[in-house]
Write a protein that holds these residues in place. Structure first.
Motif, mmCIF file in Angstrom:
data_model
loop_
_atom_site.group_PDB
_atom_site.id
_atom_site.type_symbol
_atom_site.label_atom_id
_atom_site.label_comp_id
_atom_site.label_asym_id
_atom_site.label_seq_id
_atom_site.Cartn_x
_atom_site.Cartn_y
_atom_site.Cartn_z
ATOM 1 N N ASN A 19 0.353 -1.693 -4.763
ATOM 2 C CA ASN A 19 0.791 -1.790 -4.262
ATOM 3 C C ASN A 19 0.436 -3.502 -3.871
ATOM 4 O OD1 ASN A 19 1.997 0.794 -3.998
ATOM 5 N ND2 ASN A 19 0.753 1.662 -2.596
ATOM 6 N N ILE A 54 -6.948 4.570 -10.780
ATOM 7 C CA ILE A 54 -6.219 4.752 -9.618
ATOM 8 C C ILE A 54 -4.686 5.715 -10.112
ATOM 9 C CG2 ILE A 54 -4.474 3.393 -8.130
ATOM 10 C CD1 ILE A 54 -7.254 1.852 -7.914
ATOM 11 N N GLU A 55 -4.112 5.133 -11.458
ATOM 12 C CA GLU A 55 -2.453 5.772 -12.189
ATOM 13 C C GLU A 55 -3.491 6.707 -12.504
ATOM 14 O OE1 GLU A 55 -1.529 2.888 -14.963
ATOM 15 O OE2 GLU A 55 -1.001 1.146 -12.950
ATOM 16 N N GLY A 111 -2.116 7.846 -8.140
ATOM 17 C CA GLY A 111 -1.780 6.117 -7.396
ATOM 18 C C GLY A 111 -0.734 4.706 -8.034
ATOM 19 N N ASN A 112 -0.310 4.564 -7.217
ATOM 20 C CA ASN A 112 -0.540 3.204 -7.545
ATOM 21 C C ASN A 112 -0.965 1.657 -6.796
ATOM 22 O OD1 ASN A 112 1.290 3.310 -10.181
ATOM 23 N ND2 ASN A 112 2.656 4.826 -8.622
ATOM 24 N N LEU A 149 -8.785 9.481 -4.615
ATOM 25 C CA LEU A 149 -7.951 9.029 -3.534
ATOM 26 C C LEU A 149 -7.694 10.136 -2.671
ATOM 27 C CD1 LEU A 149 -4.822 7.671 -6.121
ATOM 28 C CD2 LEU A 149 -6.905 6.509 -5.121
ATOM 29 N N THR A 150 -7.319 9.428 -1.595
ATOM 30 C CA THR A 150 -7.009 10.132 -0.207
ATOM 31 C C THR A 150 -5.961 11.394 -0.683
ATOM 32 O OG1 THR A 150 -6.034 8.461 0.544
ATOM 33 C CG2 THR A 150 -8.018 8.382 1.470
ATOM 34 N N ASP A 153 -3.401 11.225 0.745
ATOM 35 C CA ASP A 153 -1.767 11.309 0.717
ATOM 36 C C ASP A 153 -1.348 9.999 -0.590
ATOM 37 O OD1 ASP A 153 -2.928 8.092 1.337
ATOM 38 O OD2 ASP A 153 -2.303 8.413 3.657
ATOM 39 N N LYS A 154 -2.864 9.530 -1.173
ATOM 40 C CA LYS A 154 -2.425 8.898 -2.445
ATOM 41 C C LYS A 154 -2.252 7.417 -2.184
ATOM 42 C CE LYS A 154 -2.821 12.970 -5.002
ATOM 43 N NZ LYS A 154 -4.487 13.157 -6.024
ATOM 44 N N LYS A 155 -2.899 6.756 -0.442
ATOM 45 C CA LYS A 155 -2.721 5.797 -0.521
ATOM 46 C C LYS A 155 -3.658 4.646 -0.592
ATOM 47 C CE LYS A 155 2.142 6.405 1.887
ATOM 48 N NZ LYS A 155 2.314 6.627 3.363
ATOM 49 N N ARG A 156 -4.700 5.607 -0.259
ATOM 50 C CA ARG A 156 -6.322 4.719 -0.628
ATOM 51 C C ARG A 156 -7.552 5.171 -1.097
ATOM 52 N NH1 ARG A 156 -7.205 1.981 4.466
ATOM 53 N NH2 ARG A 156 -5.303 2.181 5.696
ATOM 54 N N LEU A 185 -4.488 1.081 -1.577
ATOM 55 C CA LEU A 185 -4.036 0.424 -3.033
ATOM 56 C C LEU A 185 -3.441 -0.788 -3.215
ATOM 57 C CD1 LEU A 185 -3.678 3.953 -4.550
ATOM 58 C CD2 LEU A 185 -5.694 2.974 -4.067
#
Length: 295
Positions: A294, A286-287, A291-292, A205-206, A208-211, A241
């Motif tokens: 959304n 991802i988890e 990350g999660n 993941l990036t 920031d854990k968003k992508r 995500l």
């Protein structure tokens, strides 16, 4: 009793290669969990065998100076699962091989034999493909490095040339660093059965854990050989995500697979499994990466 002709016991890697050159039709015997079954079934009856099981130089796991994870081919499935370096850097491989057979098979069976057999259902294969493994193939003439992506030539056929032997499996640091994976095996029984379909995913993941920074996905029993789903990987690159990501990955995977019907499952059911396992393995990966999904 097993119906084989002659058993040669190699005393070193060089000795094994010399025996292989002198007896090109002989089969390399590692753990024997597959070859001995073939002999008993009659498919390999009367063959010559070259045992390499006593060669400790071909056993073990280490990190090389550049961070490459090196797995020697005689390493048993049990030792892979329990090894500290696998637990730290590549736990999904341990999780995958821990689903092979029962404890006795995992104690004797080797990762080298698992991939050299060339079968699409090999539990280590899809994870090694998803991590861009590189194989070290050695002969008396020297060493050849080959991406595992190019090793499988067809069902049960691999690019192992006359006089060659697998001596190492390498996964570069750039492939395992900051990645988190999940392996799902669907089989008709929950214990000691080969896969009806298998899926291995790993993600990075990036910050920031968003992508998705990088996603790799591979399947077993979705084609004649273990196969990467490059369409799915490309569609996930840089994606948020969200639920759309899961749709892109699962639908993209369908573009790359070529399952067939067999007594274990129909083609249609395997296609359903491709979508579902891709989605589930991506979510878990991802988890694990923090990350999660959304939305």
């Amino acid at each position: 009793m097993y119906d084989f002709n002659t058993l040669y016991e190699a005393s070193s890697v060089e000795d094994a290669l010399r025996l292989k050159k002198e007896h090109p039709q002989a089969r390399i015997l590692a753990g024997g969990s597959d070859i001995l079954i073939g002999i008993r079934d009659g498919k390999l009856a009367g063959c010559d065998l070259i045992s390499i099981y006593a060669l400790d130089d071909l056993r073990g796991i280490c990190l090389e100076d550049d961070g490459t994870l090196l797995i020697r081919p005689l390493t048993s499935f049990t030792n892979i699962t329990m090894h500290p370096l696998i637990k730290e850097h590549l736990p999904v491989l341990g999780e995958a091989v821990d689903q092979i057979g029962g404890p006795q098979i995992r104690n004797i069976g080797t990762i080298g034999g698992n991939i050299c057999n060339g079968v699409t259902s090999a539990d280590s294969a899809s994870t090694l493909k998803a991590y861009d493994a590189v194989l070290e193939l050695t002969s008396l003439e020297g060493v050849r490095s080959l991406p595992y992506a190019d090793f499988n030539l067809g069902a049960g056929k691999v690019d192992l040339r006359s006089g060659e032997m697998l001596t190492g499996i390498r996964i570069r640091k750039e492939s395992w660093e900051n990645t988190y994976g999940n392996y799902i095996k669907y089989s008709m029984r929950r214990a000691m059965d080969i896969a009806t379909l298998a899926c291995s995913v790993n993600v990075r993941l990036t910050e920031d854990k968003k992508r998705i920074d990088r996603l790799r996905i591979a399947f077993g029993v979705a084609a004649p050989t273990p196969i990467r789903a490059f369409t799915a990987e490309k569609s996930a690159q840089g994606h948020l995500l969200d639920k759309e990501l899961l749709t892109l990955v699962s639908e993209g995977a369908l573009a790359d697979v070529m399952p067939r019907s067999s007594w274990r499952a129909s083609k249609e059911f395997r296609l359903h499994l491709v979508e579902e396992l891709a989605r589930r393995a991506t979510i878990v990966s991802i988890e694990k990466a923090g990350g999660n999904i959304n939305g």
